[in-house]
Design an enzyme around this catalytic site. Structure first.
Site, PDB file in Angstrom:
ATOM      1  N   GLY A 109      11.306   1.274  -2.279  1.00 26.97           N
ATOM      2  CA  GLY A 109      12.198   2.783  -1.625  1.00 26.97           C
ATOM      3  C   GLY A 109      11.621   3.516  -0.476  1.00 26.97           C
ATOM      4  O   GLY A 109      12.323   3.307   1.008  1.00 26.97           O
ATOM      5  N   ARG A 200      -0.578  -0.959   3.519  1.00 27.54           N
ATOM      6  CA  ARG A 200      -1.746  -1.046   1.786  1.00 27.54           C
ATOM      7  C   ARG A 200      -2.142  -2.818   1.027  1.00 27.54           C
ATOM      8  O   ARG A 200      -0.746  -3.485   1.964  1.00 27.54           O
ATOM      9  CB  ARG A 200      -1.533  -0.747   0.530  1.00 27.54           C
ATOM     10  N   ARG A 207       4.077  -5.028 -10.617  1.00 25.58           N
ATOM     11  CA  ARG A 207       4.151  -4.246 -11.832  1.00 25.58           C
ATOM     12  C   ARG A 207       5.086  -4.459 -12.651  1.00 25.58           C
ATOM     13  O   ARG A 207       6.528  -5.435 -12.666  1.00 25.58           O
ATOM     14  CB  ARG A 207       4.174  -2.696 -11.025  1.00 25.58           C
ATOM     15  N   ASP A 277       6.988   1.466 -13.892  1.00 31.63           N
ATOM     16  CA  ASP A 277       6.914   0.432 -12.038  1.00 31.63           C
ATOM     17  C   ASP A 277       6.146   1.143 -11.440  1.00 31.63           C
ATOM     18  O   ASP A 277       6.042   0.576 -10.299  1.00 31.63           O
ATOM     19  CB  ASP A 277       8.224   1.807 -11.216  1.00 31.63           C
TER      20      ASP A 277
END
Length: 534
Positions: A109, A200, A207, A277
């Site tokens: 998101g 990152r 996941r 998640d």
């Protein structure tokens, strides 16, 4: 003419393995909506007003093959204002269980993967911007992130790496020049905060929820495609021709997850929101949201205000939650196998590994040999220690570091045993005689166990200081850095990152980074409990 830094990031060896191998969302309309039959959606980052690099982590830049030059052109790429040649951005589609309840489609998101980079050593890493704008999975949010959450992610992911904990990494922190409205404590007090984006880096951000969503939807073609990609890229040992060893895959994920939980316990890290998640299939710490560091030891402590009533994700419950999450992954894999018994066995082996690794970890924190384990005796010693730590407010980090200097001779007095650890207690003068006696009872048992093993004081201290950090990103320290960085001064951030690069080594002049939480930080937002608001 392009600057050297711009040419450099353009020349990285970008790949598109994920999007080339898996089904895509047929629509490129960037509005919040359900996405079916796809593992990702193509999406462009949304430009920001005034990108400025606040931090560039040199070790991660080296990992990717970038220089350390913090140019405006590089800032533009790391903020999403410009794409380097070869980048094909996307947001991943996944679901998940949140606080034990199925949440259906979630997805990236506020995260957008720019691309995969193959470095000079042949390693492939995803570069992902968190806070780069809305995606089809943004739901009711704006896809942005604020400085406090972005800085916290950069600091903690890098601290975890240097602590030896499996983790995603952080390349950069970029301020956006935009103000973002957030409700910090979910109490109706909305306010504008400075925006920021963290880049990152990880071999993969897959996941558990990536597999759950197609399984729940009975979209088995998408699930098979995703598993085929996952195993061929990350777990090729479980691929034989067209056959995928799904129990073997689950077993390996379970083993890595068990080891991760033991590491979290070792250093006192609490993730805060261990939804499925937020669980990596590579056994990495992923998605740094309302995390916290145990300062006064407490198995029941959670840093997440959303979890304050149920305390599902409390410090002492993380290994059990990880098993529950693995069960959800196993249920997803079960949709593609005829016999679930091997999957069930893999979950049982998680428990065995967790117990064995936890015992060894605790003994290593005490400087005891893991080659001469006496299970019943050592388990009793460990249980008694945890009870003693919880008896009064005890700083976990300082306790283990100072315990390394406790004399263990038979003639040692109670005062001599207690003296090295006294600074680990938050209210030293409030400790009662009975509490002091209970603490000393354990110290005597520990000293006897050390003497039994015949370890010298010097060797024990070396062993203990190698696994018990002195410097961790304490909640109040990070909050102080956030407040100093918000006006644009990055000195405090640079200093904290430098200290956290050597968490096990005593650093002269850095005493302020190894102190107990001050009283003013006990209930202050950002220093005690946090929300998922970012």
């Amino acid at each position: 003419m392009a600057s050297p830094a711009l040419k450099e990031i353009d020349k990285l060896a970008y790949e598109a393995n994920f999007i080339a191998s898996l089904p895509a969302d047929p629509s490129e309309v960037n509005v919040s909506r359900p996405v079916f039959g796809a593992c990702y959606s193509r999406v462009q980052p949304t430009p920001v007003a005034d990108p400025q690099i606040l931090a560039l982590v040199p070790e991660v830049a080296d990992l990717l093959g970038l220089s350390h030059n913090q140019t405006p052109e590089l800032a533009a790429v790391l903020a999403g204002n410009r794409l380097a040649s070869g980048m094909v951005p996307y947001a991943a589609c996944y679901g998940g269980h949140q606080f034990g309840q199925w949440a259906d489609q979630l997805g990236d998101g506020r995260a957008i993967t720019l691309g995969e980079v193959r470095n000079a050593q042949g390693e492939v890493y995803e570069m992902q911007l968190k806070g780069a704008g809305p995606t089809p999975y943004s739901r009711r949010a704006d896809g942005r992130a604020v400085l406090r959450s972005s800085l916290r992610e950069l600091v903690c992911s890098e601290a975890m790496f240097h602590l030896g904990v499996p983790t995603t990494r952080a390349l950069s922190l970029v301020s956006t020049g935009d103000a973002i409205e957030r409700d910090l404590l979910y109490d109706g007090n909305r306010a504008f905060e400075p925006g920021a984006i963290v880049c990152r880096v990880a071999p993969s951000f897959l996941r558990f929820g990536n597999y759950e969503l197609p399984a729940v939807r009975q979209d088995l073609d998408t699930l098979r495609a995703l598993l085929n990609y996952t195993l061929n890229k990350h777990y090729p040992q479980f691929v034989a021709g067209d056959e995928l060893d799904l129990p073997g895959f689950l077993h390996e994920v379970g083993q890595r997850t068990a080891i991760l939980m033991v590491h979290w316990t070792r250093v006192g890290f609490v993730h805060g929101v261990m939804n499925t998640d937020n669980m990596s299939i590579l056994g990495l710490t992923i998605d740094y949201g309302p995390y916290g560091w145990v300062e006064p030891f407490g198995p029941g402590w959670t840093p997440n205000i959303t979890d304050a009533s149920g305390r599902r994700y409390r410090f002492g419950n993380q290994p059990q939650v990880a098993l529950w999450n693995l069960l959800q992954l196993a249920r997803s894999l079960a949709t593609l196998v005829d016999d679930v018994a091997p999957l069930e066995q893999a979950l049982q082996e998680y428990k065995v590994t967790l117990e064995t690794q936890h015992r060894q970890m605790m003994l290593s924190k005490l400087g005891l040999s893991v080659q001469h384990i006496k299970e019943e005796q050592d388990d009793q010693l460990i249980a008694a220690l945890l009870a003693a730590l919880a008896l009064v407010e005890t700083d976990m980090t300082l306790f283990y570091r100072s315990l390394a200097h406790m004399p263990v001779g038979e003639e040692t007095t109670a005062d001599a045993r207690f003296s090295p650890i006294k600074d680990a207690y938050y209210a030293l003068n409030d400790i009662t005689a009975s509490q002091r006696q209970a603490i000393d009872d354990w110290l005597q048992s520990y000293a006897a166990r050390v003497r039994e093993e015949g370890i010298s004081d010097a060797d024990r201290a070396v062993r203990m200081n190698a696994v018990n950090p002195l410097y961790v990103p304490r909640n109040y320290l990070v909050q102080e850095v956030i407040e100093k960085t918000a006006p644009g001064n990055t000195d405090a951030l640079a200093q904290l990152l430098e200290v956290l690069r050597r968490p096990y080594t005593q650093q002269p002049g850095r005493e302020a980074y190894a102190r107990k939480r001050p009283e003013w930080a006990r209930n202050r937002p950002g220093c005690s409990m946090l929300s998922c608001s970012s």
